[in-house]
Write a protein that holds these residues in place. Structure first.
Motif, PDB file in Angstrom:
ATOM      1  N   GLY A 138       0.814  -1.207   0.000  1.00 29.84           N
ATOM      2  CA  GLY A 138       0.000   0.000   0.000  1.00 29.84           C
ATOM      3  C   GLY A 138       0.847   1.256   0.000  1.00 29.84           C
ATOM      4  O   GLY A 138       0.527   2.238  -0.675  1.00 29.84           O
ATOM      5  N   HIS A 153       0.675   4.255  -2.663  1.00 31.55           N
ATOM      6  CA  HIS A 153       0.069   5.511  -2.205  1.00 31.55           C
ATOM      7  C   HIS A 153       0.999   6.363  -1.339  1.00 31.55           C
ATOM      8  O   HIS A 153       0.572   7.406  -0.842  1.00 31.55           O
ATOM      9  CB  HIS A 153      -1.210   5.209  -1.413  1.00 31.55           C
ATOM     10  CG  HIS A 153      -2.216   4.407  -2.167  1.00 31.55           C
ATOM     11  ND1 HIS A 153      -2.927   4.929  -3.228  1.00 31.55           N
ATOM     12  CD2 HIS A 153      -2.628   3.118  -2.028  1.00 31.55           C
ATOM     13  CE1 HIS A 153      -3.747   3.992  -3.714  1.00 31.55           C
ATOM     14  NE2 HIS A 153      -3.589   2.888  -3.005  1.00 31.55           N
ATOM     15  N   LEU A 166      -0.139   5.977   4.100  1.00 33.87           N
ATOM     16  CA  LEU A 166      -1.446   5.376   4.368  1.00 33.87           C
ATOM     17  C   LEU A 166      -1.935   5.849   5.731  1.00 33.87           C
ATOM     18  O   LEU A 166      -1.177   5.876   6.703  1.00 33.87           O
ATOM     19  CB  LEU A 166      -1.349   3.851   4.361  1.00 33.87           C
ATOM     20  CG  LEU A 166      -0.947   3.212   3.024  1.00 33.87           C
ATOM     21  CD1 LEU A 166      -0.625   1.747   3.226  1.00 33.87           C
ATOM     22  CD2 LEU A 166      -2.053   3.372   1.996  1.00 33.87           C
ATOM     23  N   GLU A 175      -9.977   6.585   3.851  1.00 31.88           N
ATOM     24  CA  GLU A 175      -9.893   6.975   2.456  1.00 31.88           C
ATOM     25  C   GLU A 175     -10.294   5.806   1.572  1.00 31.88           C
ATOM     26  O   GLU A 175     -10.027   4.653   1.886  1.00 31.88           O
ATOM     27  CB  GLU A 175      -8.468   7.420   2.106  1.00 31.88           C
ATOM     28  CG  GLU A 175      -8.027   8.654   2.873  1.00 31.88           C
ATOM     29  CD  GLU A 175      -6.553   8.920   2.689  1.00 31.88           C
ATOM     30  OE1 GLU A 175      -5.755   8.036   3.055  1.00 31.88           O
ATOM     31  OE2 GLU A 175      -6.208   9.990   2.183  1.00 31.88           O
ATOM     32  N   GLU A 191     -11.006   4.617  -2.797  1.00 32.89           N
ATOM     33  CA  GLU A 191     -10.722   4.953  -4.187  1.00 32.89           C
ATOM     34  C   GLU A 191     -11.812   5.859  -4.735  1.00 32.89           C
ATOM     35  O   GLU A 191     -12.969   5.818  -4.316  1.00 32.89           O
ATOM     36  CB  GLU A 191     -10.677   3.672  -5.040  1.00 32.89           C
ATOM     37  CG  GLU A 191      -9.400   2.885  -4.893  1.00 32.89           C
ATOM     38  CD  GLU A 191      -9.368   1.737  -5.871  1.00 32.89           C
ATOM     39  OE1 GLU A 191      -8.298   1.443  -6.388  1.00 32.89           O
ATOM     40  OE2 GLU A 191     -10.417   1.139  -6.109  1.00 32.89           O
ATOM     41  N   LYS A 228      -6.183   1.817  -0.834  1.00 33.77           N
ATOM     42  CA  LYS A 228      -6.029   2.880   0.151  1.00 33.77           C
ATOM     43  C   LYS A 228      -7.078   2.792   1.249  1.00 33.77           C
ATOM     44  O   LYS A 228      -7.561   3.790   1.767  1.00 33.77           O
ATOM     45  CB  LYS A 228      -6.063   4.265  -0.512  1.00 33.77           C
ATOM     46  CG  LYS A 228      -5.201   5.298   0.191  1.00 33.77           C
ATOM     47  CD  LYS A 228      -5.131   6.592  -0.582  1.00 33.77           C
ATOM     48  CE  LYS A 228      -4.178   7.577   0.093  1.00 33.77           C
ATOM     49  NZ  LYS A 228      -4.084   8.859  -0.638  1.00 33.77           N
TER      50      LYS A 228
END
Length: 370
Positions: free
Chosen positions: A129, A133, A136, A207, A209, A285
């Motif tokens: 992750g 991203h 996180l 959070e 997508e 995410k």
């Protein structure tokens, strides 16, 4: 008229054909090998392993359908509890079949599951992750209490037996074991109440997508079928893992590794559905969902396994070995310290993931080379 009669048999969009076929094939393979008395060896290992992987992927899909229908954190709880209940059944069946030689099986399996979820699953989610991203986010108000419950359960059931004096060795007396089982149920019940009722909002993802919330919610009928097929997949996963265990055990003996390695491998197979689901959530995410799955699975593994084993021990003529070795206690303590630092900030990167994966690699290495 033909069109009307055929409509109810169409596959819903949320349940593609491969998700319906996989659990059926897994259960058929499990039934065929079990009832025909066929020994799992040689070339039989490969098709059963393929069926196992198909059942794992199907279980993840059905778990996500259920989660999308009921919402978080109920979706994570469904998968965690379903896997753990069947895992308990597997442990009990192996203990009944193994006799006194399996008196440490519950300890080895629970500790392996603990190391897998706290270091392997969490580390993999943070690493993959974080690579996608960068940073996180998750809710400290959810992860910290869950970690506290997990540490308390593990210490009371796996560490404390090595220091009690009522019985020789790393064991509990009957009264102590019953009390440990009761305490485990109380802590697990309190955790589920907080997660699903009192502070459910703490366990919701931060959070998601873009566009994910716009996805069509599956109908109640589709979700019901997914629950049934999820349970079928999990039965297939655990059953196939049990059938593969003798072949794995033979391979472990041939390699000269300790017998406890078999428990680690079987635990890895059983936890595959949760691992895949947690990693997919992290890639989207949704790290909070990943942590709900990982930590919740650890809490459920101890909170449900120890009471079941405690009741079963009343019918055993030998004591159950629950206390960890000195090496395992050092690994557990290190995991607790690192997990506290990782889950105490509310944000994580690939660095934390790398640290947890290194700890998991150390656990696996010491299981082979104690």
């Amino acid at each position: 008229m033909n069109r009307i009669s055929a409509a109810p048999f169409r596959l819903p969009p949320a349940l593609p054909a491969w998700c319906l076929v996989s659990p059926v094939l897994a259960l058929l393979g499990l039934w065929g090998i079990s009832h025909l008395g066929q020994e799992v060896a040689g070339w039989w290992m490969l098709p059963l392993a393929l069926l196992l992987m198909a059942a794992v992927l199907s279980a993840v899909h059905h778990a996500e359908v259920v989660a999308h229908r009921v919402g978080e954190p109920f979706g994570s709880l469904v998968l965690a509890v379903a896997v753990t209940v069947i895992e308990v059944a597997l442990i009990v069946s192996l203990m009944l079949a193994g006799g006194e030689s399996s008196n440490a099986l519950a300890r080895d399996t629970v500790f392996s599951a603990l190391m897998i979820v706290c270091n392997g699953v969490v580390g993999l989610c943070l690493l993959l992750g974080g690579l996608r991203h960068k940073v996180l986010a998750f809710r400290v108000e959810a992860t910290s209490p869950t970690l506290a419950v997990l540490v308390a359960l593990a210490t009371l059931t796996l560490v404390l037996p090595s220091f009690t004096t009522s019985t020789p060795g790393p064991t509990f007396s009957t009264a102590q074991l019953m009390f440990a089982g009761l305490v485990s149920l109380v802590l697990y019940g309190a955790f589920v109440f907080v997660q699903t009722v009192r502070h459910r909002e703490y366990f919701l993802p931060i959070e998601t997508e873009e566009g994910e919330q716009a996805a069509e919610r599956p109908s109640a009928g589709v979700a019901a079928w997914s629950v049934v097929l999820l349970l079928a997949c999990l039965v297939g996963v655990v059953g196939l893992a049990k059938l593969l265990a003798p072949g794995i055990e033979a391979g472990v003996r041939a390699a000269g590794a300790p017998p406890s390695v078999v428990g680690v491998i079987v635990a890895l197979l059983v936890l595959l559905p949760e691992t895949v689901a947690a990693v997919r959530a992290a890639l989207r995410k949704r790290l909070q969902t990943s942590l709900n799955l990982a930590l919740g699975s650890g809490v459920a593994s101890i909170g449900l396994t120890i009471p079941a084993v405690a009741l079963l021990s009343l019918f055993f003529p030998y004591p159950l070995v629950l206390g960890l070795s000195n090496t395992s206690m050092v690994l557990f303590l290190l995991t607790v310290v690192v997990a506290t630092l990782t889950l105490g900030s509310g944000r994580a990167t690939v660095l934390q993931g790398a640290v947890h994966l290194v700890l998991f690699a150390v656990f696996c290495f010491l299981a082979v080379v104690p």
